[in-house]
Design a protein around this motif. Structure first.
Motif, PDB file in Angstrom:
ATOM      1  N   ALA A 401      11.709  -5.773   3.351  1.00 48.39           N
ATOM      2  CA  ALA A 401      11.196  -4.691   3.667  1.00 48.39           C
ATOM      3  C   ALA A 401      10.980  -4.522   5.272  1.00 48.39           C
ATOM      4  O   ALA A 401      10.498  -5.586   6.050  1.00 48.39           O
ATOM      5  CB  ALA A 401       9.854  -4.422   3.307  1.00 48.39           C
ATOM      6  N   GLN A 402      11.225  -3.295   5.939  1.00 55.86           N
ATOM      7  CA  GLN A 402      11.159  -3.296   7.171  1.00 55.86           C
ATOM      8  C   GLN A 402       9.659  -3.514   7.686  1.00 55.86           C
ATOM      9  O   GLN A 402      10.022  -3.983   9.094  1.00 55.86           O
ATOM     10  CB  GLN A 402      11.592  -1.853   7.700  1.00 55.86           C
ATOM     11  CG  GLN A 402      11.542  -1.622   9.304  1.00 55.86           C
ATOM     12  CD  GLN A 402      12.049  -0.158   9.437  1.00 55.86           C
ATOM     13  OE1 GLN A 402      13.295   0.216   9.251  1.00 55.86           O
ATOM     14  NE2 GLN A 402      11.228   0.636  10.162  1.00 55.86           N
ATOM     15  N   CYS A 403       8.787  -3.286   7.171  1.00 56.54           N
ATOM     16  CA  CYS A 403       7.488  -3.659   7.748  1.00 56.54           C
ATOM     17  C   CYS A 403       7.073  -5.127   8.026  1.00 56.54           C
ATOM     18  O   CYS A 403       6.179  -5.525   8.782  1.00 56.54           O
ATOM     19  CB  CYS A 403       6.389  -2.985   6.766  1.00 56.54           C
ATOM     20  SG  CYS A 403       6.227  -3.661   5.217  1.00 56.54           S
ATOM     21  N   GLY A 404       7.964  -6.056   7.148  1.00 57.36           N
ATOM     22  CA  GLY A 404       7.867  -7.459   7.609  1.00 57.36           C
ATOM     23  C   GLY A 404       7.002  -8.129   6.993  1.00 57.36           C
ATOM     24  O   GLY A 404       6.370  -9.457   7.140  1.00 57.36           O
ATOM     25  N   TRP A 405       5.945  -7.479   6.123  1.00 54.97           N
ATOM     26  CA  TRP A 405       4.921  -8.309   5.349  1.00 54.97           C
ATOM     27  C   TRP A 405       4.828  -7.939   3.870  1.00 54.97           C
ATOM     28  O   TRP A 405       5.686  -7.191   3.463  1.00 54.97           O
ATOM     29  CB  TRP A 405       3.407  -7.807   5.921  1.00 54.97           C
ATOM     30  CG  TRP A 405       3.055  -6.459   5.748  1.00 54.97           C
ATOM     31  CD1 TRP A 405       3.378  -5.491   6.577  1.00 54.97           C
ATOM     32  CD2 TRP A 405       2.180  -5.920   4.763  1.00 54.97           C
ATOM     33  NE1 TRP A 405       2.758  -4.275   6.265  1.00 54.97           N
ATOM     34  CE2 TRP A 405       2.194  -4.416   5.029  1.00 54.97           C
ATOM     35  CE3 TRP A 405       1.870  -6.494   3.762  1.00 54.97           C
ATOM     36  CZ2 TRP A 405       1.321  -3.540   4.149  1.00 54.97           C
ATOM     37  CZ3 TRP A 405       1.016  -5.524   2.699  1.00 54.97           C
ATOM     38  CH2 TRP A 405       0.871  -4.125   3.262  1.00 54.97           C
ATOM     39  N   SER A 406       4.066  -8.677   3.106  1.00 51.18           N
ATOM     40  CA  SER A 406       3.868  -8.579   1.717  1.00 51.18           C
ATOM     41  C   SER A 406       2.687  -8.911   1.169  1.00 51.18           C
ATOM     42  O   SER A 406       1.922  -9.820   1.856  1.00 51.18           O
ATOM     43  CB  SER A 406       5.199  -9.308   0.948  1.00 51.18           C
ATOM     44  OG  SER A 406       4.740  -9.506  -0.431  1.00 51.18           O
TER      45      SER A 406
END
Length: 446
Positions: A401-406
């Protein structure tokens, strides 16, 4: 001709698991049998070695942020994450910028996806208090449905005029999907906690602000209206035990006029997790109590709830790290949804057959999606291989995911998606996504 033969897979389809082979030619599944021999020397053979072969998951609720919010994610970036997670088709919501509330704005999103989406796609038409004429132009053959926000949302998308709501419900034969939270209840709760804490309300109060009562009040009204008008209603992201009494398991899914969805985060997290996860698990509707989670699991397994989805809604980490009243709600989930459900299988909560029913078969049935959601001859070859004995750790380096966190960062999953096929094309294999997008516009049999 693109020919692929998947050998020795545990084929999961329509409540059964059978060891066998599947032959793909171009976009299609052309043969399913116990033992298939390659038909040509050019046939690519994939040895499944007893891995589970399931239809590609169909996620009926995502927010991929394009157009207008592409600093959070794009159709390309988030559909890449989806196919890495075994989701081969998605239905995206209209609260992008501008909101998809005219036919022209809706079609703009389809045009973007036609060259950039790694997964198959559909986009919902957004309803407002004053766009009934536009809603009625929506083509039921190539648009998934109409989305109504009955709780606060982006822009002009809150439908809070009862007369407008009744007109929408009584005027369209299309599926109406709803976000149910009562706006007045939420605002009153928020003001009470702001009076005590100011803007920096501890996130542990989120489920009390966006409360059980706010959810029940709204969903019960929507269901009452659907019964009154005969509308086809699908209720998104249920989060409370109290709401479960509003739904039935007494009739087959194909006969239900009112269907229900639960999301991964409401099955996984509880309010106890706010202490460690903070705003990273701030969603609307809110993650609630352990008792609510237990009731959602029970309703899922006994078929009061029909579908598992993600409500994938990425925001940047910087946005999430703001104070409670400024931090947006939502989080990225498409890459980890299927393996999270397989984790629940490892924990003895759900069978693999039931996972496939709720994530593949039922979304296809509810939306009447043409030739997807099943492993059948003549269907599109949207297929996923899952190895249930290949542990891996979620870390920044493998989050797509572009946001880079989960919210799953640091978690060790026991199962891994090894291969994903979209329209017969191998688009993902062991952490690598094919650079070419093969997604197609979903069509509907109605």
């Amino acid at each position: 001709m693109n020919t692929v033969l998947i050998k020795n897979a545990k084929i999961v389809n329509e409540g059964k698991i059978v060891l066998g082979d599947v032959l793909i030619e171009n976009e299609w599944i052309v043969e399913i049998a116990e033992n298939i021999s390659p038909k040509s020397p050019d046939c690519k053979i994939i040895e499944a070695e007893g891995q589970y072969l399931m239809p590609g998951a169909i996620d009926d609720q995502v927010h991929f942020r394009e157009p207008g919010l592409t600093h959070k994610g794009t159709i390309a970036s988030e559909s890449r994450a989806a196919v890495a997670g075994g989701i081969t088709s998605f239905i995206e919501q209209p609260n992008t910028v501008p909101n998809a509330i005219t036919q022209e704005l809706l079609e703009d999103k389809y045009q973007i996806a036609s060259t950039r989406s790694f997964a198959n796609y559909s986009f919902m038409m957004g309803g407002t208090n004053d766009n009934l004429e536009e809603l009625l132009k929506t083509n039921p053959k190539n648009v998934a449905g109409i989305k109504l926000f009955l709780g606060s949302s982006t822009g002009n998308m809150l439908v809070d005029n009862q007369e407008a709501l009744e007109k929408i419900f009584s005027s369209t034969k299309m599926l109406i999907a709803v976000h149910c939270e009562d706006e007045g209840t939420i605002r009153a709760n928020l003001e009470r906690y702001k009076a005590e804490f100011g803007e920096d309300i501890p996130v542990e109060y989120h489920h009390l602000i966006r409360s059980e009562e706010a959810c029940y009040l709204s969903s019960s009204k929507a269901i009452e209206l659907a019964k009154k008008t005969g509308a086809r209603l699908h209720v998104f992201h249920l989060s409370t035990a109290k709401e479960m009494a509003l739904f039935t398991n007494k009739i087959p899914l194909e006969e239900k006029q009112i269907t229900a969805e639960v999301c991964i985060h409401h099955l996984w997290f509880t309010d106890a997790d706010y202490k460690t996860k903070g705003n990273l698990i701030k969603w609307n509707p809110a993650v609630k109590t352990e008792a609510d989670r237990d009731a959602l699991w029970k309703a899922l397994l006994d078929d009061h709830i029909d579908v598992i989805a993600t409500d994938h809604a990425p925001h940047t980490l910087e946005e999430k790290q703001q104070v409670y009243t400024k931090a947006p709600s939502g989080g990225p989930l498409v890459q980890h949804a299927v393996v999270a459900m397989f984790e629940a299988h490892h924990q003895g909560k759900i069978s693999i057959e039931k996972i496939v029913e709720k994530m593949c078969h039922n979304p296809a049935k509810i939306f009447k999606i043409e030739k997807r959601g099943f492993i059948k001859k003549g269907y599109y070859a949207d297929l996923v291989l899952v190895d249930t004995a290949m542990p891996w750790n979620v870390k920044k380096e493998n989050i797509l995911a572009q946001c880079g966190w989960s919210p799953f960062e640091g978690y060790n999953f026991k199962s891994r998606i090894t291969h994903t096929f979209v329209n017969g094309n191998l688009v993902y294999h062991n952490f690598k996504v094919n650079d070419q997008p093969f997604g197609k516009r979903l069509l509907f049999d109605r």
